[in-house]
Design a protein around this motif. Structure first.
Motif, PDB file in Angstrom:
ATOM      1  N   GLY A  19      -7.683  -0.793   8.269  1.00 38.49           N
ATOM      2  CA  GLY A  19      -8.617  -1.794   7.735  1.00 38.49           C
ATOM      3  C   GLY A  19      -8.187  -3.193   8.131  1.00 38.49           C
ATOM      4  N   ASP A  20      -7.897  -4.023   7.138  1.00 34.76           N
ATOM      5  CA  ASP A  20      -7.613  -5.437   7.394  1.00 34.76           C
ATOM      6  C   ASP A  20      -6.341  -5.901   6.690  1.00 34.76           C
ATOM      7  N   GLY A  21      -5.888  -7.095   7.075  1.00 37.55           N
ATOM      8  CA  GLY A  21      -4.798  -7.774   6.370  1.00 37.55           C
ATOM      9  C   GLY A  21      -3.567  -6.892   6.255  1.00 37.55           C
ATOM     10  N   ILE A  22      -3.022  -6.797   5.038  1.00 29.94           N
ATOM     11  CA  ILE A  22      -1.793  -6.017   4.853  1.00 29.94           C
ATOM     12  C   ILE A  22      -2.006  -4.516   5.035  1.00 29.94           C
ATOM     13  N   GLY A  23      -3.258  -4.086   5.174  1.00 31.27           N
ATOM     14  CA  GLY A  23      -3.513  -2.692   5.547  1.00 31.27           C
ATOM     15  C   GLY A  23      -2.770  -2.342   6.829  1.00 31.27           C
ATOM     16  N   HIS A  24      -2.638  -3.337   7.740  1.00 33.58           N
ATOM     17  CA  HIS A  24      -1.931  -3.119   9.010  1.00 33.58           C
ATOM     18  C   HIS A  24      -0.421  -3.033   8.826  1.00 33.58           C
ATOM     19  N   GLU A  25       0.059  -3.354   7.637  1.00 36.12           N
ATOM     20  CA  GLU A  25       1.500  -3.260   7.362  1.00 36.12           C
ATOM     21  C   GLU A  25       1.812  -2.033   6.512  1.00 36.12           C
ATOM     22  N   VAL A  26       0.998  -1.789   5.477  1.00 40.05           N
ATOM     23  CA  VAL A  26       1.326  -0.683   4.567  1.00 40.05           C
ATOM     24  C   VAL A  26       0.873   0.674   5.098  1.00 40.05           C
ATOM     25  N   LEU A  27      -0.199   0.712   5.884  1.00 41.57           N
ATOM     26  CA  LEU A  27      -0.613   2.015   6.415  1.00 41.57           C
ATOM     27  C   LEU A  27       0.398   2.568   7.424  1.00 41.57           C
TER      28      LEU A  27
ATOM     29  N   ALA B  51      -5.002  -8.610   0.757  1.00 39.37           N
ATOM     30  CA  ALA B  51      -4.029  -9.681   0.472  1.00 39.37           C
ATOM     31  C   ALA B  51      -3.868 -10.674   1.620  1.00 39.37           C
ATOM     32  N   PRO B  52      -4.944 -11.397   2.002  1.00 38.42           N
ATOM     33  CA  PRO B  52      -4.835 -12.342   3.123  1.00 38.42           C
ATOM     34  C   PRO B  52      -3.766 -13.410   2.888  1.00 38.42           C
TER      35      PRO B  52
END
Ligand code: NAI
Ligand code: MG
Length: 359
Positions: A17-25, A288-289
């Motif tokens: 998805g977006d934002g911290i999705g790119h870190e937690v996924l 969480a932008p």
């Protein structure tokens, strides 16, 4: 048990998805790969870069055939969607809601319980032993697209929004909640508002009484949503399973997440219990932008959602192993700043993988 001789393969759609999705996924896929090696599970990740960036490029949040791409998978693991500059109703109705509705994920399951060292804003005596699950109706109710607006901009302007409650829709989500309560501590509370909402909520109560008669093993109670919200803050440990309509469940679960300590750790599952379609697992938090790109996003919400995914796939041992690794890492004090620590996303991820390997 480790090193099992049969490997089970799962096709999992991975949607950051977006934002911290790119870190937690990516944190979750790494942890799940390590867990899979240990338990004989082979995750075949199907990565899809859908979301607000995709929307800026193409004008839609995901491709037209997205649902047929997702349909053959065993489950969907999602980060979060939403980005500044794209209206939230566009990102929500362009991606999450179509998946939930088209795949008939009519149960939204949101557990709340205290994790080691994660501080609750309530005094400790009030939350000790907190362990509840909210079962939220996820495809009908107050979130409908029926309604309209008239006389825009004039002083006679009208906005009308209909709620939709069907006997099939209400019965099936309540039956799920009754079955879950029977497997837990045997108590189910219903969130209502039949004093103020005179058609749909008395109907909700009637169906609840009807389904209760079919589940005599479960003790029931019902509360008006306003009083229930107050009790979530004053006496949350009295609850086991709570069943609620789409809107009431949405609000209650943010409250439950806050009471349990942090939005960054709260998990959720969008479930199609009949397994006709894949179910979707996602943290409760958004993209969480404000902290995206800093490497400090808490991966626990995504990891706990992965635990729910493993439970749904009936990989009970792996699911319990991962949950206890997460709890041990928190107990070791490896925590991100949102829950009072100094660790990075990477630190927590590595620590969970090490914990899994150590047992
Ligand atoms: P949010 O959950 O993204 O952030 C709220 C606050 O919590 C922020 O201060 C953020 O830094 C913090 N936070 C959230 N998750 C965290 C984590 N894992 N680790 C550390 N801190 C964390 O909610 P907000 O700000 O209202 O919404 C931001 C965007 O996310 C919006 O576009 C919104 O529409 C979207 N959103 C998407 C959801 C989803 O994909 N299911 C759910 C909620 C919001
Ligand atoms: Mg919400």
């Amino acid at each position: 048990m480790t090193n099992q001789d049969t490997t089970r393969t799962y096709r999992i759609a991975a949607l950051p998805g977006d934002g911290i999705g790119h870190e937690v996924l990516p944190a979750a896929t790494r942890v799940l790969d390590a867990l899979g090696t240990k338990h004989g599970l082979d995750f075949r990740w199907e990565h899809q870069e859908w979301g607000c960036e995709y929307y800026r490029r193409t004008g839609s949040m995901m491709p037209e055939d997205a649902l047929s791409i997702l349909a053959p998978t065993d489950a969907i693991l999602l980060g979060a969607v939403g980005a500044p500059g794209v209206p939230d109703h566009v990102s929500l109705w362009g991606m999450l809601i179509p998946i939930r509705r088209e795949f008939d994920q009519y149960v939204n399951l949101r557990p709340a319980r205290l994790l080691p060292r994660v501080p609750s804003p309530l005094v400790p005596e009030r939350v000790a032993g907190l362990d509840l699950v909210v079962v939220r109706e996820n495809v009908e109710g107050e979130y409908s697209r029926i309604g309209g607006r008239l006389y825009g901009g004039t002083e006679h302007e009208i906005a009308v929004q209909e709620s939709v409650f069907t006997r099939r829709g209400v019965s099936r989500v309540m039956d799920y909640a009754f079955d879950l309560a029977a497997r837990r501590r045997g108590s189910l509370a219903s969130a209502t508002k039949s004093n103020g909402i005179v058609y749909t909520m008395p109907f909700w109560d009637e169906v609840f009484a009807d389904r209760a008669a079919a589940h005599p093993d479960v003790t029931t109670s019902q509360y008006h949503i306003d009083a229930l919200a107050a009790l979530f803050a004053l006496d949350p440990t009295r609850f086991d399973v709570v069943v609620a309509s789409n809107l009431f469940g949405d609000i209650l679960t943010d409250l439950a997440a806050a009471v349990a300590g942090s939005i960054g750790v709260a998990p959720s599952a969008n479930i199609n219990p009949e397994r006709r379609f894949p179910s979707m697992f996602e943290p409760v938090h958004g993209s969480a932008p404000d902290i995206a790109g800093e490497g400090i996003a808490n991966p626990v919400g995504q990891l706990w959602s992965s635990v729910l995914m493993l439970t749904h796939l009936e990989e009970t041992e792996a699911s319990e192993d991962l949950m206890s690794a997460i709890e041990q890492v928190l107990d070791d004090g490896v925590m991100t700043p949102d829950i009072g620590g100094t660790a990075s996303t990477e630190d927590v991820t590595t620590a969970v993988i090490e914990r899994l390997g150590a047992r």
